[in-house]
Motif scaffolding. Structure first.
Motif, mmCIF file in Angstrom:
data_model
loop_
_atom_site.group_PDB
_atom_site.id
_atom_site.type_symbol
_atom_site.label_atom_id
_atom_site.label_comp_id
_atom_site.label_asym_id
_atom_site.label_seq_id
_atom_site.Cartn_x
_atom_site.Cartn_y
_atom_site.Cartn_z
ATOM 1 N N UNK A 1 43.178 -25.900 -31.005
ATOM 2 C CA UNK A 1 43.555 -25.507 -29.647
ATOM 3 C C UNK A 1 43.976 -24.038 -29.605
ATOM 4 N N UNK A 2 44.732 -23.607 -30.587
ATOM 5 C CA UNK A 2 45.168 -22.208 -30.645
ATOM 6 C C UNK A 2 43.969 -21.291 -30.833
ATOM 7 N N UNK A 3 43.041 -21.688 -31.692
ATOM 8 C CA UNK A 3 41.821 -20.887 -31.884
ATOM 9 C C UNK A 3 41.069 -20.739 -30.574
ATOM 10 N N UNK A 4 40.926 -21.828 -29.844
ATOM 11 C CA UNK A 4 40.227 -21.783 -28.553
ATOM 12 C C UNK A 4 40.974 -20.878 -27.574
ATOM 13 N N UNK B 1 40.220 -17.318 -28.612
ATOM 14 C CA UNK B 1 38.811 -17.001 -28.335
ATOM 15 C C UNK B 1 38.575 -16.860 -26.835
ATOM 16 N N UNK B 2 39.294 -17.645 -26.045
ATOM 17 C CA UNK B 2 39.200 -17.510 -24.586
ATOM 18 C C UNK B 2 39.690 -16.130 -24.156
ATOM 19 N N UNK B 3 40.747 -15.679 -24.777
ATOM 20 C CA UNK B 3 41.244 -14.329 -24.487
ATOM 21 C C UNK B 3 40.237 -13.270 -24.879
ATOM 22 N N UNK B 4 39.613 -13.441 -26.041
ATOM 23 C CA UNK B 4 38.590 -12.480 -26.480
ATOM 24 C C UNK B 4 37.437 -12.457 -25.476
ATOM 25 N N UNK B 5 37.018 -13.619 -24.996
ATOM 26 C CA UNK B 5 35.929 -13.691 -24.014
ATOM 27 C C UNK B 5 36.341 -13.022 -22.696
ATOM 28 N N UNK C 1 41.196 -5.079 -27.668
ATOM 29 C CA UNK C 1 41.755 -6.395 -27.334
ATOM 30 C C UNK C 1 40.782 -7.495 -27.750
ATOM 31 N N UNK C 2 39.503 -7.288 -27.510
ATOM 32 C CA UNK C 2 38.491 -8.285 -27.901
ATOM 33 C C UNK C 2 38.584 -8.538 -29.402
ATOM 34 N N UNK C 3 38.592 -7.461 -30.172
ATOM 35 C CA UNK C 3 38.666 -7.595 -31.630
ATOM 36 C C UNK C 3 39.987 -8.221 -32.064
ATOM 37 N N UNK C 4 41.084 -7.808 -31.448
ATOM 38 C CA UNK C 4 42.400 -8.348 -31.800
ATOM 39 C C UNK C 4 42.468 -9.849 -31.537
ATOM 40 N N UNK C 5 42.015 -10.281 -30.369
ATOM 41 C CA UNK C 5 42.106 -11.696 -30.032
ATOM 42 C C UNK C 5 41.114 -12.538 -30.833
ATOM 43 N N UNK D 1 50.977 -13.127 -17.956
ATOM 44 C CA UNK D 1 52.253 -13.599 -18.504
ATOM 45 C C UNK D 1 52.195 -15.098 -18.803
ATOM 46 N N UNK D 2 51.527 -15.858 -17.958
ATOM 47 C CA UNK D 2 51.369 -17.297 -18.198
ATOM 48 C C UNK D 2 50.541 -17.528 -19.461
ATOM 49 N N UNK D 3 49.442 -16.790 -19.602
ATOM 50 C CA UNK D 3 48.620 -16.884 -20.813
ATOM 51 C C UNK D 3 49.459 -16.519 -22.039
ATOM 52 N N UNK D 4 50.277 -15.505 -21.918
ATOM 53 C CA UNK D 4 51.186 -15.123 -22.998
ATOM 54 C C UNK D 4 52.106 -16.284 -23.358
ATOM 55 N N UNK D 5 52.678 -16.937 -22.361
ATOM 56 C CA UNK D 5 53.571 -18.072 -22.611
ATOM 57 C C UNK D 5 52.837 -19.202 -23.323
ATOM 58 N N UNK D 6 51.607 -19.460 -22.918
ATOM 59 C CA UNK D 6 50.798 -20.489 -23.586
ATOM 60 C C UNK D 6 50.597 -20.128 -25.050
ATOM 61 N N UNK D 7 50.258 -18.871 -25.313
ATOM 62 C CA UNK D 7 50.047 -18.440 -26.702
ATOM 63 C C UNK D 7 51.323 -18.565 -27.529
#
Length: 132
Positions: free
Chosen positions: A5-8, A11-15, A56-60, A114-120
């Motif tokens: 789930x964390x990988x997804x 990867x969603x962030x990278x996309x 950011x793409x590479x980082x995520x 910020x919500x995506x950050x909280x999820x991560x």
């Protein structure tokens, strides 16, 4: 190690950031891919942003593979949310907005990040308690 789930999530962030980079490169000014989609701009600025977003793409992408990078991505995304918040309340932004132009959509996108950050953060902490 990151859970599936964390990988997804990373990867969603990278996309997402890849789409953002393409939108900036081709000047496709739409909300979600452009935070400040309806403000004055110079085309060269969007090209610069498109290349910077590639980091950011590479980082995520790397964060999806390596837990130690995941924490760095969390910090960078937190700084991004803080930076966007600072811009949203800045006189510089207000000075380029038209009379009665709202900052609501900018705040909504900042809140989504910020919500995506909280999820991560939740996923990162969960994975730390339950290493695979």
């Amino acid at each position: 190690m990151n859970s599936k789930l964390t990988k997804v999530a990373y990867l969603s962030g990278a996309a997402y950031f890849a789409c953002m980079a393409m939108a900036h490169f081709f000047v496709i000014k739409v909300p979600v891919l452009f935070v400040y989609y309806d403000t004055p701009f110079y085309a060269y600025q969007d090209k610069i942003i498109s290349f910077a977003v590639c980091a950011y793409v590479a980082l995520f992408y790397s964060a999806s593979k390596h837990r130690d990078v995941a924490f760095t991505a969390i910090i960078v995304l937190g700084l991004t949310a803080l930076g966007l918040s600072a811009v949203n309340v800045s006189e510089a932004l207000i000075s380029v907005l038209g009379a009665g132009q709202s900052t609501l959509l900018y705040w909504l996108q900042t809140a989504a990040i910020a919500f995506y950050l909280a999820v991560l953060v939740v996923l990162y902490l969960r994975d730390g308690k339950n290493p695979s």
